[in-house]
Write an enzyme that holds these catalytic residues in place. Structure first.
Site, short mmCIF file in Angstrom:
data_model
loop_
_atom_site.label_atom_id
_atom_site.label_comp_id
_atom_site.label_asym_id
_atom_site.label_seq_id
_atom_site.Cartn_x
_atom_site.Cartn_y
_atom_site.Cartn_z
CG HIS A 1 -1.95 1.04 1.24
ND1 HIS A 1 -3.09 0.96 0.48
CD2 HIS A 1 -2.01 2.21 1.90
CE1 HIS A 1 -3.82 2.04 0.70
NE2 HIS A 1 -3.19 2.81 1.55
CG HIS B 1 -10.81 3.80 2.21
ND1 HIS B 1 -11.50 4.11 3.36
CD2 HIS B 1 -9.51 3.81 2.57
CE1 HIS B 1 -10.64 4.31 4.35
NE2 HIS B 1 -9.43 4.14 3.89
#
Lengths: 83, 233, 734
Positions: free
Chosen positions: C43, C89
């Site tokens: 990430h 998200h």
């Protein structure tokens, strides 16, 4: 002066339509989680106030509940002082 | 020349739209006034704008009504000057007891942002004095708590005393359940106080003051407000 | 804990651990291991994607800031800059849809105002499994409510975006949020620490135990146990963020600020290390000064907390009081937690004792970079030519298409978003692109998000290129010129060679299309590991494009507006039903080849469309995409305020009627032109070399479509609108 805990429950007056409560009741019906006649939704507040006695604490909390936590046009409240 | 005040609370978000409509489009001096200010001296009308003052936490308008500026708002109301609450501002005026009723959650339980039809019920109010008889307005709403509630007695008083200023209607101007977006009692979208100078409405004239935004019907309400204020200063 | 267990818990490999030991010259302690774990996670470090992302074009004459900062920045003239980015998200939204989606919006908004821009528009790209599955109905309702609660409260209009339903997103919904802000071109703020001795401030919400290891969670596949990770989900506070926004912009108007960085994934750790590394400097912080929500938090927890609505900033020494006063006005805490140092180290103290000491560069710039193995997936060999029975009732099929949840009106969704606040919205949600005017200038900005997982699954290169082409076409359809792009690349597990191959091919497609249309990618994000129990999503690159319209009054809307206009179709139609919505919905298949894309043809169409718009020759323009011409015609009948208008259309085809109606051939736009402008329109088409065909006229209250002279569809417009308008609501009430 001591710290005293108080709980306040604010709910819509029984005459006021409660769409949230009604929606929850409908959902419960669909989930087949028993026969639920009605659901009323409310708000729960936990306050810690400084007061010399339980009586004084209750007086303070009632004032707060009346003036701020509830709207008397459509809500009622209950106060409970923890021992 | 009248001067307009738009009160800004932490979490307000329509103050600049109101200011832009009044000042940039219609040329009236309009100031943003911070909620911690205590005076509205020198202003001829005040607007409480839309938004989420204090996050709408607790209840919409419930915290804002304790702001210092609200004392000055009360004073203006007492003096008979126009005090207009739009959306969240309407909710504040109800919480402050300057307007009747309270707002419940929308019947759908969702926020609704949409153009709809609005029928002015009274043409002698600060926002409607420039409208013609039978004129329907296309104005957007944007709220989650606009389901007007008052007990039967209050509703009856409001109706009897011509205090309902705006109602949600269908394209033909008639009341209809499907045209009532939020479940408001008597399809009420806007009311005024007894004296008629304090007025609250859920729809947003500050979002439709130029054709390119959808309609310019909101402009008519602001023009009424300006004319109404000028006549009285 | 044994080392192996500790590494597994931190999602680090043995090789990565050895590299850490090499950089430190010693074994890391638990805190330091935590720092590396988040900073070297997929990430934060882009370790699998970096080698491929390098191929994307990121520069251009308008680009003021490319990838690597909180958001990209593009010069839009008039002394202004557009600051924008899209970010995923996905994982948090699956675990807790309301808060996951809400904090996704909160995070992307912070990325924008961190750069000194006032956010003026939001959009989102959402993908769910079909609404026939109850879980998906809850995911849709929850995500939409969460997005609404955050964006509405912030007073930023949400201009729409895209919503797609497809089986592959059943256990892996995609929630990609986009935000755009406006800043003065010469007042852009960066996250680059400067000036040894300058104070480091922590502002905003207090730190709690929220979302610890969110970044590593986003870097792993899901399984049943994901539900147990629920307590780590962050809870958003949009009111606090609104205060933070106003306070930060007020501070930025002074010259007391040196650098600022939002605390997003990996919280305090990431923001501190990145600010230090970018400035080539060190930062020392004292954890005891960090405002904390819970008592007894360990240094590890404070460092890795992902509590929302927090910012880290470096101020000029001597200006501390000014900083504090501004935050105090907005009822916010500003805590001086440390200082900039010259040694390049991130030094973390707790009560004066060093609990972690790591070079910033080792965390930020020297993470692992993988060239993972790639392999063309075997399923692509099975992609066959499409053989289909023709539908017996074309009209019924047409109506079914309008009720497809992917095609149907998304009003149930976008009406929950405040899309009018700031009073700039001049093309409402439901149009080809969202358009806002820029007050104080004659201009407007157009923006849209596009992606097609089905196309990308069947041809990753084409899918990537088509996402860019369609987004740019949407921008052209409202009359605007694309000036910059951002992307959110949603893929499966990169450790699988087939996924990595899809990724690389999609990036190549995006690159080629961006280069052809002159649209640099200025930032974005990569979301890997979108797999649950080994089942992955279709590879889904989502591209956001921003365009400029020099004259806001020239913006074009997508619906017929005047009786008696001539309806033209720009671009040629081939019978391309592979990978189409029609194939999926009516025939239950997703195979065949996605429609071809010729970048030169596309570019010609777009510049033609823009010129027609700037000369004011058309009343409407609507891009053809899912559902092809049939759906585009239907959508052109419905205006955003409930307006409707019929049309009479005649189509010719040497092949099948369903082909001409539902083919998804690229590079086409449907337009309505007043007859007085027809000659000028046709002359321009010739000049641009764009084929245009007159297919009908607007007017009346029915839609008549004839194919080769035979009536195929004859329906009342209000009836059609009813089907299209209510389909999603009906799906939710099931």
């Amino acid at each position: 002066m001591t710290l005293i805990k108080a709980n306040v429950v604010v709910q819509l007056k029984s005459a006021v339509h409660d769409p949230q409560g009604e929606t929850i009741r409908h959902a419960l019906e669909q989930l087949e989680l028993g026969q639920v006649e009605s659901v009323r939704q409310g708000k729960f507040f936990e306050l810690t106030v400084e007061a010399s006695s339980k009586e004084e604490a209750e007086k303070i909390v009632r004032e707060i509940a009346l003036r701020v936590l509830s709207n008397p046009v459509l809500e009622v409240f209950q106060v409970e002082i923890e021992s | 020349m009248p001067r307009f005040a738009v009160c800004v609370f932490p979490g307000s978000n329509c103050e600049e739209d109101v200011q832009y409509a009044l000042q940039n489009v219609l040329g009236e001096p309009t100031d943003l006034v911070w909620h911690k200010d205590t005076s509205l001296e020198g202003y001829d009308a005040a607007i409480l704008p839309g938004g989420f003052a204090h996050g709408d936490y607790l209840r919409p308008g419930a915290v804002a009504r304790f702001s210092p500026i609200m004392t000055a708002i009360q004073k203006m109301a007492d003096e008979g000057k126009p005090v207009i609450g739009i959306c969240n501002g309407f909710q504040m005026l109800q919480e402050a007891g300057l307007l009747p009723g309270a707002m419940l959650r929308n019947q759908t339980l969702t926020y609704i942002c949409r153009y709809l039809h609005l029928r002015p019920e009274q043409l002698d109010s600060p926002l409607t004095s420039g409208l013609s008889e039978g004129e329907l307005l296309r104005i957007p709403i944007g709220h989650a708590d606009g389901n007007f509630y008052a007990d039967d007695e209050t509703l009856e008083t409001l109706e009897r005393n011509d205090r309902v200023v705006f109602r949600y209607v269908n394209a033909q101007g008639a009341r209809e359940d499907t045209a009532n977006p939020n479940g408001a009692a008597n399809a009420i979208a806007g009311v005024r106080n007894e004296r008629g100078n304090v007025l609250g409405l859920m729809p947003h004239p500050d979002r439709c003051y130029q054709e390119e935004l959808g309609t310019a019907d909101g402009r008519k309400l602001f023009e009424s407000l300006i004319a109404w204020t000028k006549e009285r200063t | 804990m044994r080392l192996e267990e500790s590494l597994a818990a931190h999602n680090l490999t043995r090789e990565e651990y050895d590299a850490i030991v090499g950089k430190l010259g010693r074994e890391p302690n638990e805190n330091e291991l935590g720092l590396f774990s988040v900073m070297w996670s997929e990430h934060c470090s882009y370790k699998s994607s970096r080698v491929h992302l390098k191929r994307l074009p990121t520069r251009g004459p308008r680009v003021l800031q490319g990838p690597g900062e909180n958001a990209g920045v593009v010069d839009i003239g008039h002394g202004l800059a557009a600051v924008f980015k899209v970010e995923s998200h996905n994982h948090p939204s699956f675990i807790e849809p309301f808060q996951g989606a809400a904090t996704g919006v909160g995070g992307i908004i912070r990325d924008i105002f961190t750069m000194g821009a006032r956010p003026v528009a939001l959009m989102n790209s959402l993908r769910f499994g079909p609404l026939t599955v109850p879980k998906n109905r809850r995911l849709l309702s929850g995500c939409v409510a969460g997005i609404a609660s955050y964006g509405n409260s912030m007073g930023i209009p949400t201009l729409g975006g895209e919503v797609v339903f497809e089986d592959c997103y059943n256990l892996n919904p995609l929630v990609n949020a986009f935000c755009l802000g406006l800043a003065s071109k010469d007042r852009i703020f960066l996250a680059k620490a400067e000036g040894e001795g300058n104070p480091v401030f922590y502002v905003g919400a207090k730190t709690g135990k929220d979302g610890i290891h969110g970044a590593t969670m986003a870097s792993a596949e899901f399984d049943e146990a994901a539900e147990e990770k629920r307590p780590t989900v962050q809870v958003g506070d949009p009111f606090l963020e609104k205060l933070l926004l106003e306070a930060c912009l007020e501070l930025m108007a002074t010259d007391a600020l040196v650098a600022i960085q939002d605390m997003g994934a990996a919280g305090l750790t990431c923001s501190t290390a990145e600010m230090g590394a970018r400035g080539g400097l060190g930062i020392e912080i004292e954890l005891n000064r960090v405002p904390q929500r819970e008592a007894g938090m360990t240094p590890y927890e404070i460092l890795l907390s992902e509590s929302q609505e927090r910012m880290l900033l470096v101020a000029k020494a001597g200006r501390e009081a000014e900083v504090e006063a501004i935050f105090k006005k907005w009822d916010l805490d500003a805590a001086a937690i440390g200082k900039v140092t010259g040694d390049g180290l991130l030094r973390v103290l707790a009560a004066g004792k060093t609990v972690a000491e790591v070079p910033n560069r080792a965390l930020v710039d020297e993470g692992p970079v993988y060239e993972r193995p790639m392999k063309r997936p075997a399923y692509l060999d099975a992609v066959a030519a499409v053989e289909l029975p023709e539908p017996t009732d074309l009209e019924e099929t047409f109506v079914r298409m309008l009720a497809s949840h992917t095609i149907a009106s998304k009003h149930w969704i976008f009406e929950q978003y405040d899309h009018m606040v700031q009073s700039n919205t001049i093309v409402m949600p439901g149009g080809d692109a969202g358009v806002i005017r820029v007050k104080g200038t004659p201009m407007a900005l157009a923006m849209c998000l596009d992606g097609n997982g089905r196309y990308t699954y069947l041809d990753p290169y084409l899918g990537g290129a088509t996402a860019v082409a369609e987004a740019c076409r949407n921008i052209a359809a409202v009359g605007a010129t694309p000036v910059g792009a951002t992307n959110c690349l949603n893929f499966g597990n990169p450790e699988k060679p087939e996924i990595m191959w899809q990724f690389a091919r999609a990036v190549d497609g995006i690159r080629d299309a961006c280069e052809r249309f002159d649209v640099p990618i200025t930032g974005g994000n990569v979301s890997f590991y979108n797999e649950t129990e080994g089942k992955g999503i279709y590879p889904t690159p989502v591209v956001g494009v921003v365009g400029i319209l020099e004259d806001a009054t020239k913006r074009v809307r997508h619906y017929f507006r005047t009786d008696g206009d001539i309806v033209y179709l720009m671009g040629n139609t081939d019978e391309e039903l592979g990978a189409s919505e029609y194939l999926k919905l009516v025939h239950g298949r997703n195979d065949g080849s996605p429609p071809r894309l010729d970048l030169d043809t596309e570019a010609a169409l777009q510049s033609f469309t823009r010129e027609v718009a700037s000369r004011g020759l058309m009343h409407s323009a609507h891009d053809l995409s899912d559902g092809g011409l049939g759906v585009a015609i239907a959508e052109s009948l419905f205006g955003p305020l409930g307006e409707t208008m019929g049309a009479s259309i005649a189509l010719e085809t040497p092949r099948r009627a369903d082909g001409v109606l539902f083919s998804e051939t690229q590079s086409r736009i449907l337009t309505s032109v007043p007859s007085a402008s027809a000659d000028a329109f046709l002359a321009l088409a010739e000049e641009h070399g764009v084929p245009v065909k007159r297919i009908g006229v607007t007017g009346g209250d029915t839609l008549e479509i004839r194919v080769n002279g035979t009536s195929a569809i004859s329906k009342n417009v209000d009836d059609l609108r009813e089907v299209w308008w209510n389909a999603i609501e009906k799906g939710l009430l099931r």
